[in-house]
Design a protein around this motif. Structure first.
Motif, PDB file in Angstrom:
ATOM      1  N   LYS A 105      26.755  52.265  28.467  1.00 29.31           N
ATOM      2  CA  LYS A 105      27.300  50.920  28.260  1.00 29.31           C
ATOM      3  C   LYS A 105      27.015  50.427  26.852  1.00 29.31           C
ATOM      4  CE  LYS A 105      25.212  49.007  31.822  1.00 29.31           C
ATOM      5  NZ  LYS A 105      24.674  50.143  32.582  1.00 29.31           N
ATOM      6  N   ALA A 106      25.862  50.800  26.324  1.00 30.07           N
ATOM      7  CA  ALA A 106      25.463  50.326  24.997  1.00 30.07           C
ATOM      8  C   ALA A 106      26.381  50.842  23.892  1.00 30.07           C
ATOM      9  CB  ALA A 106      24.026  50.753  24.707  1.00 30.07           C
ATOM     10  N   ASN A 107      27.185  51.847  24.166  1.00 33.86           N
ATOM     11  CA  ASN A 107      28.124  52.366  23.160  1.00 33.86           C
ATOM     12  C   ASN A 107      29.286  51.413  22.914  1.00 33.86           C
ATOM     13  OD1 ASN A 107      26.548  54.690  23.451  1.00 33.86           O
ATOM     14  ND2 ASN A 107      28.291  56.047  23.235  1.00 33.86           N
ATOM     15  N   TYR A 108      29.506  50.501  23.830  1.00 34.48           N
ATOM     16  CA  TYR A 108      30.730  49.701  23.814  1.00 34.48           C
ATOM     17  C   TYR A 108      30.424  48.249  23.472  1.00 34.48           C
ATOM     18  CZ  TYR A 108      32.577  53.915  25.804  1.00 34.48           C
ATOM     19  OH  TYR A 108      32.935  55.233  25.985  1.00 34.48           O
ATOM     20  N   ASN A 109      31.143  47.759  22.452  1.00 38.12           N
ATOM     21  CA  ASN A 109      30.896  46.416  21.949  1.00 38.12           C
ATOM     22  C   ASN A 109      31.790  45.366  22.581  1.00 38.12           C
ATOM     23  OD1 ASN A 109      30.911  48.487  19.352  1.00 38.12           O
ATOM     24  ND2 ASN A 109      29.115  47.167  19.452  1.00 38.12           N
ATOM     25  N   TYR A 110      32.975  45.783  23.027  1.00 35.18           N
ATOM     26  CA  TYR A 110      33.971  44.832  23.514  1.00 35.18           C
ATOM     27  C   TYR A 110      34.329  45.177  24.955  1.00 35.18           C
ATOM     28  CZ  TYR A 110      34.388  44.117  18.507  1.00 35.18           C
ATOM     29  OH  TYR A 110      34.111  43.871  17.196  1.00 35.18           O
ATOM     30  N   TRP A 111      34.448  44.115  25.776  1.00 31.70           N
ATOM     31  CA  TRP A 111      34.686  44.281  27.193  1.00 31.70           C
ATOM     32  C   TRP A 111      35.806  43.355  27.662  1.00 31.70           C
ATOM     33  CZ3 TRP A 111      31.878  47.726  30.236  1.00 31.70           C
ATOM     34  CH2 TRP A 111      30.798  48.344  29.590  1.00 31.70           C
ATOM     35  N   GLY A 112      36.569  43.841  28.629  1.00 31.02           N
ATOM     36  CA  GLY A 112      37.553  42.995  29.275  1.00 31.02           C
ATOM     37  C   GLY A 112      36.916  42.157  30.366  1.00 31.02           C
ATOM     38  N   GLN A 113      37.741  41.366  31.047  1.00 29.59           N
ATOM     39  CA  GLN A 113      37.240  40.458  32.070  1.00 29.59           C
ATOM     40  C   GLN A 113      37.135  41.130  33.443  1.00 29.59           C
ATOM     41  OE1 GLN A 113      40.387  40.642  31.240  1.00 29.59           O
ATOM     42  NE2 GLN A 113      41.445  40.643  33.202  1.00 29.59           N
ATOM     43  N   GLY A 114      37.744  42.299  33.570  1.00 31.20           N
ATOM     44  CA  GLY A 114      37.660  43.057  34.819  1.00 31.20           C
ATOM     45  C   GLY A 114      38.853  42.828  35.737  1.00 31.20           C
ATOM     46  N   THR A 115      39.112  43.836  36.556  1.00 28.73           N
ATOM     47  CA  THR A 115      40.159  43.742  37.578  1.00 28.73           C
ATOM     48  C   THR A 115      39.610  44.340  38.872  1.00 28.73           C
ATOM     49  OG1 THR A 115      42.482  44.229  38.088  1.00 28.73           O
ATOM     50  CG2 THR A 115      41.256  45.951  36.944  1.00 28.73           C
ATOM     51  N   GLN A 116      39.857  43.652  39.982  1.00 29.22           N
ATOM     52  CA  GLN A 116      39.283  44.059  41.266  1.00 29.22           C
ATOM     53  C   GLN A 116      40.109  45.170  41.900  1.00 29.22           C
ATOM     54  OE1 GLN A 116      36.441  42.781  43.072  1.00 29.22           O
ATOM     55  NE2 GLN A 116      36.875  44.587  44.331  1.00 29.22           N
ATOM     56  N   VAL A 117      39.412  46.199  42.341  1.00 25.24           N
ATOM     57  CA  VAL A 117      40.025  47.267  43.131  1.00 25.24           C
ATOM     58  C   VAL A 117      39.297  47.316  44.465  1.00 25.24           C
ATOM     59  CG1 VAL A 117      40.382  49.751  43.348  1.00 25.24           C
ATOM     60  CG2 VAL A 117      40.734  48.623  41.135  1.00 25.24           C
ATOM     61  N   THR A 118      40.053  47.178  45.543  1.00 26.92           N
ATOM     62  CA  THR A 118      39.481  47.222  46.884  1.00 26.92           C
ATOM     63  C   THR A 118      40.187  48.309  47.681  1.00 26.92           C
ATOM     64  OG1 THR A 118      39.013  44.855  46.813  1.00 26.92           O
ATOM     65  CG2 THR A 118      38.966  45.918  48.973  1.00 26.92           C
ATOM     66  N   VAL A 119      39.405  49.226  48.223  1.00 22.04           N
ATOM     67  CA  VAL A 119      39.958  50.339  48.996  1.00 22.04           C
ATOM     68  C   VAL A 119      39.483  50.202  50.433  1.00 22.04           C
ATOM     69  CG1 VAL A 119      40.197  52.830  49.186  1.00 22.04           C
ATOM     70  CG2 VAL A 119      39.840  51.774  46.937  1.00 22.04           C
ATOM     71  N   SER A 120      40.420  50.020  51.336  1.00 22.06           N
ATOM     72  CA  SER A 120      40.062  49.870  52.756  1.00 22.06           C
ATOM     73  C   SER A 120      40.091  51.230  53.454  1.00 22.06           C
ATOM     74  CB  SER A 120      41.018  48.905  53.444  1.00 22.06           C
ATOM     75  OG  SER A 120      42.324  49.429  53.442  1.00 22.06           O
ATOM     76  N   SER A 121      39.271  51.359  54.467  1.00 26.64           N
ATOM     77  CA  SER A 121      39.186  52.647  55.179  1.00 26.64           C
ATOM     78  C   SER A 121      40.151  52.708  56.344  1.00 26.64           C
ATOM     79  CB  SER A 121      37.765  52.863  55.685  1.00 26.64           C
ATOM     80  OG  SER A 121      37.383  51.795  56.518  1.00 26.64           O
TER      81      SER A 121
END
Length: 121
Positions: A105-121
């Motif tokens: 993680k320390a290699n990366y300076n810039y990050w997005g806000q994230g997107t949710q992925v949900t996988v149902s069984s």
């Protein structure tokens, strides 16, 4: 300065596929490595995949190797994560990041806000 916006997350069933996209602003996209990380509830953010700035090399976490593919289009300032054969344990918020090629993680300076992925069984 790089700004990142993820898209493509959603709710799917086990075995399905999804493609995440991460659009980057700024003129430096082709000079940075890109990575995907994910964070499940109550867990640390973990490495998923990375791609060299020239797309000559990629890295994958063992848990996704053979199922996920990272790619980039430097003409569109976009990095992708193609996710196949999804499992419930892939459920997490997925983040793209820009920085120096590697797994940390320390290699990366810039990050997005994230997107949710949900996988149902």
């Amino acid at each position: 300065q790089v700004q990142l916006v993820e898209s493509g997350g959603g709710l799917v069933q086990a075995g399905d596929s999804l493609r995440l996209s991460c659009a980057a602003s700024g003129r430096t996209f082709s000079s940075v490595a890109m990575g995907w990380f994910r964070q499940a509830p109550g867990k640390e953010r973990e490495f998923v995949a990375a791609i060299h700035r020239n797309a000559y090399s990629t890295l994958y976490a063992d848990s996704v190797k053979g199922r996920f593919t990272i790619s980039r289009d430097n003409t569109k300032n976009t990095v992708y994560l193609e996710m196949n054969s999804l499992k419930p344990e892939d459920t997490a918020v997925y983040y793209c990041a820009a920085g120096v090629y590697g797994l940390a993680k320390a290699n990366y300076n810039y990050w997005g806000q994230g997107t949710q992925v949900t996988v149902s069984s």
